[in-house]
Design an enzyme around this catalytic site. Sequence first.
Site, PDB file in Angstrom:
ATOM      1  N   ASP A  63       0.872  -1.175   0.000  1.00 15.53           N
ATOM      2  CA  ASP A  63       0.000   0.000   0.000  1.00 15.53           C
ATOM      3  C   ASP A  63       0.911   1.229   0.000  1.00 15.53           C
ATOM      4  O   ASP A  63       2.132   1.086  -0.010  1.00 15.53           O
ATOM      5  CB  ASP A  63      -0.914  -0.042   1.245  1.00 15.53           C
ATOM      6  CG  ASP A  63      -2.240   0.681   1.014  1.00 15.53           C
ATOM      7  OD1 ASP A  63      -2.214   1.854   0.617  1.00 15.53           O
ATOM      8  OD2 ASP A  63      -3.281   0.061   1.222  1.00 15.53           O
ATOM      9  N   ALA A 109      -8.437  -3.195   0.651  1.00 15.54           N
ATOM     10  CA  ALA A 109      -7.650  -4.327   1.132  1.00 15.54           C
ATOM     11  C   ALA A 109      -6.498  -4.664   0.196  1.00 15.54           C
ATOM     12  O   ALA A 109      -5.545  -5.312   0.582  1.00 15.54           O
ATOM     13  CB  ALA A 109      -8.543  -5.552   1.291  1.00 15.54           C
ATOM     14  N   LYS A 110      -6.592  -4.224  -1.046  1.00 15.52           N
ATOM     15  CA  LYS A 110      -5.546  -4.452  -2.056  1.00 15.52           C
ATOM     16  C   LYS A 110      -5.101  -5.913  -2.082  1.00 15.52           C
ATOM     17  O   LYS A 110      -3.922  -6.210  -2.133  1.00 15.52           O
ATOM     18  CB  LYS A 110      -4.376  -3.496  -1.822  1.00 15.52           C
ATOM     19  CG  LYS A 110      -4.815  -2.025  -1.918  1.00 15.52           C
ATOM     20  CD  LYS A 110      -3.661  -1.049  -1.849  1.00 15.52           C
ATOM     21  CE  LYS A 110      -4.117   0.383  -2.025  1.00 15.52           C
ATOM     22  NZ  LYS A 110      -4.867   0.948  -0.883  1.00 15.52           N
ATOM     23  N   ARG A 111      -6.073  -6.829  -2.070  1.00 17.78           N
ATOM     24  CA  ARG A 111      -5.773  -8.243  -2.084  1.00 17.78           C
ATOM     25  C   ARG A 111      -5.530  -8.744  -3.514  1.00 17.78           C
ATOM     26  O   ARG A 111      -5.658  -7.977  -4.475  1.00 17.78           O
ATOM     27  CB  ARG A 111      -6.914  -9.039  -1.441  1.00 17.78           C
ATOM     28  CG  ARG A 111      -7.161  -8.705   0.025  1.00 17.78           C
ATOM     29  CD  ARG A 111      -5.978  -9.075   0.894  1.00 17.78           C
ATOM     30  NE  ARG A 111      -6.314  -9.092   2.317  1.00 17.78           N
ATOM     31  CZ  ARG A 111      -6.122  -8.086   3.167  1.00 17.78           C
ATOM     32  NH1 ARG A 111      -5.595  -6.953   2.754  1.00 17.78           N
ATOM     33  NH2 ARG A 111      -6.431  -8.217   4.448  1.00 17.78           N
TER      34      ARG A 111
END
Lengths: 280, 280
Positions: A107, B103-105
């Site tokens: 991130d 969440a940037k999964r």
Amino acid sequence: MRAFYYNPMTTQELVKQIHTKKSFLCIGLDVDLEKVPAHLLQEEDPIFAFNKAIIDATHHLAVAYKPNTAFYEAYGLEGWESLEKTIKYLNENYPEIYTIADAKRGDIGNTSTRYAKTFFSHLNFDSITVAPYMGEDSVVPFLEFENKQTILLALTSNRGAFDFQTQKVEGEEVYKKVIQTSQTWKNHHNLMYVVGATKAEYFKEIRNIAPKNFLLVPGVGAQGGSLKEVCKYGLNEDVGLLINSSRGIIYASAEANFAEAAALKAQELQTEMKEILDKI
Amino acid sequence: MRAFYYNPMTTQELVKQIHTKKSFLCIGLDVDLEKVPAHLLQEEDPIFAFNKAIIDATHHLAVAYKPNTAFYEAYGLEGWESLEKTIKYLNENYPEIYTIADAKRGDIGNTSTRYAKTFFSHLNFDSITVAPYMGEDSVVPFLEFENKQTILLALTSNRGAFDFQTQKVEGEEVYKKVIQTSQTWKNHHNLMYVVGATKAEYFKEIRNIAPKNFLLVPGVGAQGGSLKEVCKYGLNEDVGLLINSSRGIIYASAEANFAEAAALKAQELQTEMKEILDKI
């Protein structure tokens, strides 16, 4: 929240463990309650009970364990508790084992720092997998932790790896660009890379760019990669490879003997590894 | 674990909300206990208490809330509990609000399915941010959920965006390649994209490739992006923009009046948005 403090494990210690155990096997703890033996479901914490049994049966054959956080998050708070118990169990009972949080986080700067603290300081994993898409300032906060390793996704073992990772940027594949660029970042000595076993010849060129870094290698076995081929091109003077197997080992049997069956599968791989290590 | 069931929110409903509220503001709930007013630390769950106060004070000015999971994971099990309470509170009290799990999964197919179930089914978020690096089979499991949106990282607002995202692949930047390629994937109508506000002229070309999709836009204000410039190039017939502000709103004051101060900051942005919407 609870925080656990242990001695960090350096890569030198990892190399020592590899030579002591004659193994560079990493076991993926990707626990799916639909696949664990039915009798475990009566336990208070079936996920941890499963992991504990697998770890106790295989710890002498593996140098690393890698829980994939998706499998724990899927069970909500209880899943996170099982993850905490698992890493604590490993750190307390097998401090010689190298631990990897397969979290694929990443991130903007300050936010990556939070992820780094969560996995390195609070949970006390030795390393974490990180996605490179957001670039330097999304990865450097992880690299700032000394004696903790950041395992950058380079070339993954899935079909989708060919969508972007192998596209050419200025004549060079994106995954190579990721490895090259990251080698210029601060504390890059703390980097490892994920490189899938599916195309063993890729390891030759990767070793030209990153001769010293450890490579975490999924895709041997189930996904068609060959251990011998990967080693032919991927080994370095520190061995430099961690070969991961998850389902092939932990779900070898769904019966009461699941842990012994897992150990047999791990033993098969360790025997192959021993043969390879004895030759170098 | 608990599971919550509510009616899913479609993008048509989101568009309707935007016109009703004259706002396309998304508020980022990135709660840092070092920045919340001191009196909240005596609450049983200070993170949830903070979020509840912010939401109650700003819900009429915003159409979406976006908790970044890193901030919750950093507080371990308690943090996850605060996240669960926050999404439940939003869904129960403000069902008209659109919710985004930042969440940037992203992982290999089966594993992405687990992340999708966690955020879409168990936590009941309307959408989740996903990293594109692992390609099609890492994203499609998210897209399979009808009336749930997958917000793919395209061009982020941080400095590291220029490390890989703006590199050219066959004459075209990686982020454009990501948008173009993803438009060919199954259920691509469920896609949105993260596009940082830092280079507003980029929106023109992005709208050529993705005329219909919503864009989630960080970086207005604190990171230097201009709302007017972004709207000039980014608006489409459905408005098609969600402008995110996190710290600029939620930390407007660290005193007892923090929620009112947040509402004032949100109001400033909403007023600008109303002016823009009134002109189209």
